[in-house]
Design a protein around this motif. Structure first.
Motif, mmCIF file in Angstrom:
data_model
loop_
_atom_site.group_PDB
_atom_site.id
_atom_site.type_symbol
_atom_site.label_atom_id
_atom_site.label_comp_id
_atom_site.label_asym_id
_atom_site.label_seq_id
_atom_site.Cartn_x
_atom_site.Cartn_y
_atom_site.Cartn_z
ATOM 1 N N ASP A 178 -9.594 -8.933 -4.198
ATOM 2 C CA ASP A 178 -8.875 -8.866 -5.463
ATOM 3 C C ASP A 178 -8.653 -7.392 -5.787
ATOM 4 O OD1 ASP A 178 -8.093 -8.856 -8.112
ATOM 5 O OD2 ASP A 178 -9.888 -9.844 -8.879
ATOM 6 N N ILE A 179 -7.396 -6.919 -5.753
ATOM 7 C CA ILE A 179 -7.142 -5.501 -5.998
ATOM 8 C C ILE A 179 -6.192 -5.261 -7.157
ATOM 9 C CG2 ILE A 179 -7.654 -4.757 -3.649
ATOM 10 C CD1 ILE A 179 -4.680 -4.782 -3.039
ATOM 11 N N ALA A 180 -5.750 -6.298 -7.838
ATOM 12 C CA ALA A 180 -4.866 -6.111 -8.997
ATOM 13 C C ALA A 180 -5.590 -5.298 -10.060
ATOM 14 C CB ALA A 180 -4.455 -7.464 -9.566
ATOM 15 N N GLY A 181 -4.934 -4.268 -10.568
ATOM 16 C CA GLY A 181 -5.521 -3.472 -11.633
ATOM 17 C C GLY A 181 -6.542 -2.448 -11.193
ATOM 18 N N MET A 182 -6.842 -2.366 -9.897
ATOM 19 C CA MET A 182 -7.707 -1.296 -9.406
ATOM 20 C C MET A 182 -6.967 0.031 -9.546
ATOM 21 S SD MET A 182 -10.687 -2.173 -8.272
ATOM 22 C CE MET A 182 -11.632 -3.552 -7.614
ATOM 23 N N SER A 183 -7.697 1.124 -9.687
ATOM 24 C CA SER A 183 -7.035 2.413 -9.791
ATOM 25 C C SER A 183 -6.388 2.775 -8.456
ATOM 26 C CB SER A 183 -8.035 3.501 -10.182
ATOM 27 O OG SER A 183 -8.910 3.799 -9.112
ATOM 28 N N GLU A 184 -5.290 3.529 -8.546
ATOM 29 C CA GLU A 184 -4.624 3.970 -7.319
ATOM 30 C C GLU A 184 -5.602 4.742 -6.436
ATOM 31 O OE1 GLU A 184 -0.805 5.915 -7.714
ATOM 32 O OE2 GLU A 184 -0.515 4.992 -9.682
ATOM 33 N N ILE A 190 -7.982 2.423 -4.494
ATOM 34 C CA ILE A 190 -7.335 1.724 -3.382
ATOM 35 C C ILE A 190 -7.107 2.673 -2.214
ATOM 36 C CG2 ILE A 190 -5.229 0.530 -2.659
ATOM 37 C CD1 ILE A 190 -5.033 -0.575 -5.551
ATOM 38 N N ILE A 191 -6.632 3.866 -2.503
ATOM 39 C CA ILE A 191 -6.379 4.840 -1.442
ATOM 40 C C ILE A 191 -7.680 5.239 -0.753
ATOM 41 C CG2 ILE A 191 -5.637 7.220 -1.016
ATOM 42 C CD1 ILE A 191 -3.479 6.745 -3.186
ATOM 43 N N ARG A 192 -8.739 5.409 -1.544
ATOM 44 C CA ARG A 192 -10.030 5.786 -0.946
ATOM 45 C C ARG A 192 -10.557 4.698 -0.022
ATOM 46 N NH1 ARG A 192 -15.093 5.377 -3.394
ATOM 47 N NH2 ARG A 192 -14.182 5.360 -5.470
ATOM 48 N N ARG A 199 0.608 5.021 -0.848
ATOM 49 C CA ARG A 199 0.763 5.351 -2.271
ATOM 50 C C ARG A 199 1.596 4.293 -2.992
ATOM 51 N NH1 ARG A 199 1.022 10.777 -0.286
ATOM 52 N NH2 ARG A 199 3.285 10.611 -0.040
ATOM 53 N N GLU A 200 2.658 3.819 -2.344
ATOM 54 C CA GLU A 200 3.505 2.800 -2.968
ATOM 55 C C GLU A 200 2.731 1.502 -3.199
ATOM 56 O OE1 GLU A 200 6.791 2.408 -0.342
ATOM 57 O OE2 GLU A 200 7.894 4.115 -1.173
ATOM 58 N N ALA A 201 1.961 1.089 -2.205
ATOM 59 C CA ALA A 201 1.182 -0.143 -2.343
ATOM 60 C C ALA A 201 0.118 0.011 -3.422
ATOM 61 C CB ALA A 201 0.544 -0.503 -1.005
ATOM 62 N N ALA A 202 -0.574 1.144 -3.416
ATOM 63 C CA ALA A 202 -1.615 1.383 -4.417
ATOM 64 C C ALA A 202 -1.030 1.393 -5.821
ATOM 65 C CB ALA A 202 -2.332 2.699 -4.115
ATOM 66 N N TYR A 239 -0.121 -2.353 -6.880
ATOM 67 C CA TYR A 239 -1.247 -3.213 -7.232
ATOM 68 C C TYR A 239 -2.017 -2.684 -8.443
ATOM 69 C CZ TYR A 239 -0.593 -6.303 -3.275
ATOM 70 O OH TYR A 239 -0.075 -7.247 -2.403
ATOM 71 N N ALA A 240 -2.090 -1.367 -8.597
ATOM 72 C CA ALA A 240 -2.789 -0.798 -9.742
ATOM 73 C C ALA A 240 -2.115 -1.176 -11.057
ATOM 74 C CB ALA A 240 -2.865 0.720 -9.603
ATOM 75 N N ALA A 241 -0.796 -1.370 -11.025
ATOM 76 C CA ALA A 241 -0.041 -1.667 -12.240
ATOM 77 C C ALA A 241 -0.065 -3.146 -12.623
ATOM 78 C CB ALA A 241 1.409 -1.207 -12.075
ATOM 79 N N LEU A 242 -0.573 -4.007 -11.760
ATOM 80 C CA LEU A 242 -0.529 -5.444 -12.033
ATOM 81 C C LEU A 242 -1.608 -5.860 -13.030
ATOM 82 C CD1 LEU A 242 -0.020 -6.979 -8.460
ATOM 83 C CD2 LEU A 242 1.706 -6.626 -10.245
#
Length: 327
Positions: free
Chosen positions: A122-128, A131-133, A164-167, A170-173
């Motif tokens: 579950d990665i919705a709303g995780m910080s960019e 996710i990148i880390r 970066r685009e994927a992060a 998902y961060a914005a969801l």
């Protein structure tokens, strides 16, 4: 220490005709090593069954969607379904279709809403940044648990811009309601299907849950089509939620309170991830991977003393309780 004692014994024993004190002889006997970690429980680390041929002729539909997909399209790593495009912002190419041959579409496993399935994350709303880390940890071999293998080639092949685009996507969801927890003594007999997702066996009856978490789709026929509007039921042993609550709050001295790092509401702070409403099977797997060392890196190192004294049953209870909290 054992090698040092053995060396002293060898020196004294040969020089003195093999006569060694009883204390020294006793010290030279093999010292017990650390207790072996229990094996990874099968319920938390589902093995992917053999890949099958999927029908490419019959088109399926879902209530409320105008779109149609064959099962072959649903299971294709580069054509995953987007049943409800109105539910989310426009997806970057890397999320929607990926880039063949190595960069699979993110939405194939994490779904368009970011909630994922129990066998993914579950990665919705995780910080960019978080996710990148994590992708960097996959790329550099710091995350190598039994369910992490599919991420290695993706992390190595994805470009910095795609990541970066994927992060960012998902961060914005927003986080949607996705996991419902039920305490129970029995569960349906189940089987693993493509991707390691668990489904009830048709007319298979029930069996004791034991010390397991069994997550099943709310609507199996829709989960098989990777519906982004239907979540999962997490079946957990009776009493595990209350026990997990005590552990999460730091009671009993086995582990510090989770709120110390993850915030009073356990919804994360900065790069520290949220814990609430997540798949308990997934959360258990991460705690266990950190404990046995297959998930490493700076953030995992901070967690190692936190999980050091926890048994698998403790981690199950913690995961069950966290899943009951509002997302």
């Amino acid at each position: 220490m054992r090698l040092a004692v053995a060396g002293v014994v060898a020196l004294l024993g040969v020089a003195a005709g093999g006569v060694v004190s009883g204390v020294l002889a006793q010290s030279a006997s093999p010292a017990p090593g650390p207790a072996a970690a229990p094996p990874n429980p099968e319920w938390a680390y589902p093995a992917n069954p053999p890949v099958a041929e999927f029908d490419a002729t019959v088109e399926h539909t879902l209530p409320g969607s105008s779109r149609k997909y064959t099962q072959a399209q649903v299971e294709n790593d580069f054509t995953p379904p987007d049943w409800f495009p109105e539910d989310h912002p426009p997806m970057p190419v890397v999320v929607a279709t990926g880039r063949a041959p190595a960069v699979k579409a993110c939405s194939k496993c994490h779904v368009t809403n970011g909630a994922g399935h129990p066998e993914s994350s579950d990665i919705a709303g995780m910080s960019e940044a978080y996710i990148i880390r994590q992708m960097t940890d996959f790329k550099e071999g710091r995350r190598k648990g039994a369910r992490a293998g599919s991420m290695f080639p993706i992390a190595k092949a994805v470009s910095d811009e795609e990541l970066r685009e994927a992060a960012r996507y998902y961060a914005a969801l927003p986080r949607v309601a996705w996991t419902r927890v039920v305490e129970t003594d029995t569960v349906p007999k189940t089987e693993l299907r493509v991707g390691g997702m668990r489904f009830p066996v048709a007319n298979g009856g029930t069996e004791p849950i034991g010390n397991r978490i069994i997550e099943l789709p709310e609507a199996p026929e829709r989960a098989h089509l990777r519906d982004s509007r239907m979540g999962f039921v997490a079946n957990v042993p009776v009493g595990s939620v209350k026990r997990g609550e005590a552990l999460v709050k730091g009671e009993g001295g086995l582990t510090p309170a989770c709120a110390t790092c993850h915030g009073q509401d356990l919804k994360g702070i900065g790069e520290v991830p949220y814990l609430t409403g997540r798949s308990p099977m997934y959360v258990f797997r991460q705690l266990n991977d950190i404990k046995i060392g297959t998930r490493a890196g700076p953030s995992a190192e901070l967690m190692q003393p936190v999980v050091a004294k926890l048994s698998q049953d403790d981690m199950l209870a913690i995961s069950a309780y966290l899943a009951t909290l509002p997302r």
